[in-house]
Design a protein around this motif. Sequence first.
Motif, PDB file in Angstrom:
ATOM      1  N   LYS A 117       0.841  -1.203   0.000  1.00  0.00           N
ATOM      2  CA  LYS A 117       0.000   0.000   0.000  1.00  0.00           C
ATOM      3  C   LYS A 117       0.869   1.243   0.000  1.00  0.00           C
ATOM      4  CE  LYS A 117      -4.223  -1.723   1.909  1.00  0.00           C
ATOM      5  NZ  LYS A 117      -5.323  -1.491   2.830  1.00  0.00           N
ATOM      6  N   GLU A 118       0.437   2.228  -0.763  1.00  0.00           N
ATOM      7  CA  GLU A 118       1.171   3.499  -0.853  1.00  0.00           C
ATOM      8  C   GLU A 118       0.189   4.654  -0.771  1.00  0.00           C
ATOM      9  OE1 GLU A 118       4.905   2.819  -3.784  1.00  0.00           O
ATOM     10  OE2 GLU A 118       2.953   2.273  -4.538  1.00  0.00           O
ATOM     11  N   VAL A 119       0.685   5.791  -0.298  1.00  0.00           N
ATOM     12  CA  VAL A 119      -0.151   6.987  -0.209  1.00  0.00           C
ATOM     13  C   VAL A 119       0.337   7.991  -1.255  1.00  0.00           C
ATOM     14  CG1 VAL A 119       1.237   8.067   1.615  1.00  0.00           C
ATOM     15  CG2 VAL A 119      -1.132   8.697   1.364  1.00  0.00           C
ATOM     16  N   VAL A 121       1.284  11.432  -2.329  1.00  0.00           N
ATOM     17  CA  VAL A 121       1.726  12.634  -1.634  1.00  0.00           C
ATOM     18  C   VAL A 121       1.359  13.871  -2.444  1.00  0.00           C
ATOM     19  CG1 VAL A 121       3.718  13.846  -0.724  1.00  0.00           C
ATOM     20  CG2 VAL A 121       3.594  11.383  -0.533  1.00  0.00           C
ATOM     21  N   ALA A 137       4.383   7.354  -1.636  1.00  0.00           N
ATOM     22  CA  ALA A 137       5.336   7.003  -0.583  1.00  0.00           C
ATOM     23  C   ALA A 137       4.764   5.896   0.274  1.00  0.00           C
ATOM     24  CB  ALA A 137       5.650   8.224   0.282  1.00  0.00           C
ATOM     25  N   ALA A 138       5.658   5.027   0.740  1.00  0.00           N
ATOM     26  CA  ALA A 138       5.299   3.968   1.688  1.00  0.00           C
ATOM     27  C   ALA A 138       6.560   3.606   2.445  1.00  0.00           C
ATOM     28  CB  ALA A 138       4.736   2.758   0.972  1.00  0.00           C
ATOM     29  N   GLY A 139       6.424   3.413   3.752  1.00  0.00           N
ATOM     30  CA  GLY A 139       7.615   3.128   4.540  1.00  0.00           C
ATOM     31  C   GLY A 139       8.572   4.304   4.466  1.00  0.00           C
ATOM     32  N   GLU A 140       9.791   4.031   4.062  1.00  0.00           N
ATOM     33  CA  GLU A 140      10.767   5.108   3.888  1.00  0.00           C
ATOM     34  C   GLU A 140      11.119   5.309   2.421  1.00  0.00           C
ATOM     35  OE1 GLU A 140      14.146   4.681   6.465  1.00  0.00           O
ATOM     36  OE2 GLU A 140      12.904   3.769   7.995  1.00  0.00           O
ATOM     37  N   VAL A 141      10.259   4.789   1.509  1.00  0.00           N
ATOM     38  CA  VAL A 141      10.559   4.829   0.073  1.00  0.00           C
ATOM     39  C   VAL A 141       9.594   5.781  -0.621  1.00  0.00           C
ATOM     40  CG1 VAL A 141      10.868   3.434  -1.992  1.00  0.00           C
ATOM     41  CG2 VAL A 141      11.280   2.430   0.233  1.00  0.00           C
ATOM     42  N   LYS A 142      10.158   6.640  -1.461  1.00  0.00           N
ATOM     43  CA  LYS A 142       9.341   7.516  -2.304  1.00  0.00           C
ATOM     44  C   LYS A 142       9.616   7.165  -3.758  1.00  0.00           C
ATOM     45  CE  LYS A 142      10.916  11.436  -0.787  1.00  0.00           C
ATOM     46  NZ  LYS A 142      11.086  12.881  -0.665  1.00  0.00           N
ATOM     47  N   ILE A 156      -4.985   6.289  -1.013  1.00  0.00           N
ATOM     48  CA  ILE A 156      -4.122   5.118  -0.777  1.00  0.00           C
ATOM     49  C   ILE A 156      -4.328   4.143  -1.925  1.00  0.00           C
ATOM     50  CG2 ILE A 156      -3.814   3.090   0.689  1.00  0.00           C
ATOM     51  CD1 ILE A 156      -4.083   4.882   3.072  1.00  0.00           C
TER      52      ILE A 156
END
Lengths: 324, 413
Positions: A117-119, A121, A137-142, A156
């Motif tokens: 899942k990603e949001v 931005v 972005a998800a976690g620390e990855v863009k 999402i």
Amino acid sequence: MPFNVFQRTLRVVCLESPATKVLVQSCLFRRNPLTEGLASNKHSVHTSACLAGRYSGRRLAERPEEYTTKPLRLVSTGGWDEEGNHYSRRLGGGNRRKYRMIDWNRARLVQGKTPYKEVVVSLDRDCNRSATIALVAAGEVKRYILATVNMKPGDIITTFPACHEMKTYTVAGKEGDCHSVGSLPLGTLVNSVEVYPGTGARLAKSAGCQAKVARRVPGAVLVAMPSGKEAMLHPGCMATVGQIANPDHSKLKLTKAGVNRWFGIRPKSGLKKKKTGFDGKAVRKKKIQQKMAGNPLLRNQMNPNLKVLTWNEGTRLWRDDSHV
Amino acid sequence: MRVTVCLCRQHYGRRWKEIWKREGKLKIPSTDVPRWIQDLGIQVVDPTVPPPVEKKRWTLPVPDDPRFCKPTYPNDHPDFHEQKRHIFNLNTYLLEGTKQIKTLTKTQVIEGQPKPLADLIGKVDHPLQDELIQRYIMQANVWNPATYKLPKRINFRLPGWKYKPETGITMGLMMRTLVENLIRLCDMIAVEEYPQVLTERRHTHDHVTWTHFNTQGVPIHVLAHSDHMISSNKPLPLFADEAMIDSSKAIVLPDFYPMSPLIDVKLHNVWREDTCNGWTPEYQFPHVHNFVFLNNDTWPNDRRNARAIMFCLAHCLTQAKKLYGEDVKVLPKPISVNCTHTNGIVFHFVNFQLNTLDFENQEGVKNIAWIDSCRMYRKILPKRAMLNKTEYKDYNPVAFQMFKARYLHGLVK
């Protein structure tokens, strides 16, 4: 997860049936000087970072090893080759541009069988393409992907793991989600479709484009491309549900001749020339839709004569990876 | 046939051919050494080949001359580790700004200024201070003969306009001169009423401190810079009382699912496990009262405030570790600090109070930060060229009073 975006892959099929020939010729259009003379090795696949050929008039000045969201510097070529050849008179000038890397492989970060899942931005306009791009972005990855029509910041979106089997039941896709073609119901409108599983999106990437999951044959899915042609795909090819954003791009009017100069296009010579097929099409009777058949995507198992070549930057040679 | 002059004329073409046939070819005599000279045993030197020159390699007159030192690679760094850690420094540009820093530092962020500082505004004033500050603004912006090359201007309203190269006073120089003057003025005003400034306080330039802490099991290393640091031998009074600290338990911190709050905090191989407050252990003025750093960038204010809150936390943490030991888990007494960051025109104020060291879970008592800002004056650049016609107007005296209140906090009882 590091991956080499500049790795150029060349997939060669020893053409046996005329059906596969049609598909390979229509989908894979990049010319390669190494394999140009060979009848069997006509076309090759390239990844996104090759910057859409030399007729863009721009060249990347820096090439990072890993994926970044940082805008990269572009150098305008002015129609001149790296070897010093002047290949086009009509390139030069224009506004300065930055290149934003787009992650064509949506399923790259999926681990195991859990959906990713990603949001969203932000949505951004990219000067290198007609479609709108979205920063997710998800976690620390863009990363940047192509935006769909109704996408907005805060949404999402989900990427489902690739399913290489034809499913008897299907899932209704939500807009912006990424599924395998084999698990989508017939009639679904999709974009950013892969041609071979895991190689990155190739079809329906421009502004307002959409393909359609048309029908099924045993072991493959037929997808109607924006041109009207149908491509026979492996069910494991990934596709994003929905239409690409910025559908009004085709209505854009260039108000004056100087607008072309802003895009880096120089005027024609002005001399009168004989008209060719480039200048327009005579109105003729509509042809029947061209259908493509064959399944080159399972060729690793099916076609023993397959050759998979990979470009090695260190040795400057094509390496044979058929056994992989 | 009549013999005329024309017929008697010499045929130059035929003559030319004859001569060309005889002398048209270049005859090069052989340059070989005759046999009889070779038999004599004389050493023959070829004039076309240059004689070999002995190349002397230049060596450094002083072996460890810093002008010629070679750049060190990260792998050769003494603090290099194979494991990467999250590092927060001056260049960390957070995606969500202050919203993200709330979760990272377990902080309740309040807009406005705390009550003890609001009471200090207009308390110790000098009759000439506004006049002096307007002179400082002109000194920093105009009355400086510096002609440095300025960066190219960006004006989104004129996308097609190409600005010519401009010279003048850079942004960094302007900020430095203004802030140094403001701090000196604060010193002068405070000494009249509070002469203990001379014995209690010290002013440090270009201060650096580093520390580390764990948020939800992930270690973060913070490297905090400040251009001006005012420290004392006594701790700073607190901003919030116990009732306010207890009320922070009800605050719910934001959630970023599916994002991690650590997004945009970059991973590096070079980090240190120890904590340093920037001074030697014998230094008698280690309590940080007020620190100022200059924003020489084009960031949004939200991101700048986030960076300032993290630096405040780093200063409080180093102080806590110095007072109560490296492995302190429960804070016996809260610690507070003042921070000002500016771009020379707008002044941003952050006040931070460290109430807890428990960053592992998001419940319980929170740290508290106050955010406020004030524009000192308005600087209007001309649209296209002629930088000497820049206008400076709308001077706001409240900005310096807020700046001075941070300085006086800790002196006034």
